[in-house]
Design an enzyme around this catalytic site. Structure first.
Site: not given
Ligand code: PEP
Length: 253
Positions: A9, A11, A98, A100, A170, A176, A215
């Site tokens: 992803n 972003k 997601h 976000e 998630e 992040g 992460s």
């Molecule tokens: C994500 O954006 O779905 C995500 C898991 O980000 P990160 O791997 O940076 O934590």
């Protein structure tokens, strides 16, 4: 046996120049080695065409994905992009729900369920993200939160729709932040999700892929992906570096 899936992803990152070298790195990296893991990358919508063309230049099976869509097919929805349009661009996977988008853009469970249906209606696979906040985990309501997010889609689309869908667990506190869920913490929630689906249909539950996001990097991917109910990963930051993403994908083989 479920095929592992690793999806990047990206972003809101990337210029055309950066994307050119990132995709070139991925294409040449995967050309050199056989892999059993299914791989997808999700650039921003304006980079879909460029990435699709770059993927088509090399011998690879990387799937083109999108980070979001709208549920209506066309019309006066300024700034939105429909699932029909994404399919027309060659997109095969679409991330929805997601955290976000839930948090920053106030997306509701109902809206996410409508998007889920539109993605499938256009022949693509939804990757439905679910996850709890740190406060919710501390309150001990992780399973309730995650299963309620899942139920809103099961109620709208039906359990059979999960024959062509992926669920991404998630935890918001892990996205992040560099604070990955431990393999045990992630496995526990994945197992709950699969068990919940099994209460509606055991065969569908056994086949559905539940990937972990939060992460993930090349050092922790191997242990996470070896858990019985973790079928791969949704990778944010670490998917922006070709070598790192290739190495994460390798951990799923
Ligand atoms: C994500 O954006 O779905 C995500 C898991 O980000 P990160 O791997 O940076 O934590």
């Amino acid at each position: 046996m479920r095929q592992k899936l690793v999806v990047g992803n990206w972003k809101m990152h990337g210029s055309r120049g950066q994307i050119q070298s990132l995709v070139a790195g991925l294409v040449s990296g995967f050309e050199k080695r056989e892999h059993t893991v299914e791989i997808g990358i999700c650039p921003t919508n304006i980079h879909l065409e460029q990435v699709g063309k770059l993927l088509a230049t090399g011998k690879n099976s990387i799937k083109l994905g999108a980070q979001n869509t709208y549920f209506e097919e066309k019309g006066a929805f300024t700034g939105e992009v429909s699932a029909l349009m994404l399919a027309d661009m060659g997109v095969e996977l679409v991330i929805i729900g997601h955290s976000e988008r839930r948090r920053l853009f106030a997306e509701t469970d109902g809206l996410i369920a409508a998007k889920f249906k539109a993605i499938q209606a256009n022949g693509m696979m939804p990757i439905l993200c679910v996850g709890e906040s740190l406060e919710e985990r501390k309150q001990g309501v992780t399973n309730q939160i995650v299963l309620a997010q899942l139920d809103s889609v099961i109620n709208a689309a039906g359990i059979v729709a999960f024959t062509n869908a992926t669920i991404a667990y998630e935890p918001i506190w892990a996205i992040g932040t560099g604070q990955t869920a431990t393999p045990e913490q992630a496995q526990e929630v994945h197992c709950q999700i699969r068990g919940h689906l099994a209460s509606s249909d055991a065969i569908i539950a056994e086949g559905v892929r539940i990937i972990y996001g939060g992460s993930v990097n090349s050092s922790n991917a191997g242990e996470l992906f070896s858990q019985p109910d973790i079928d791969g990963g949704l990778v944010g930051g670490a998917s922006l570096k070709a070598e790192e993403f290739i190495s994460i994908c390798k951990s799923a083989d």
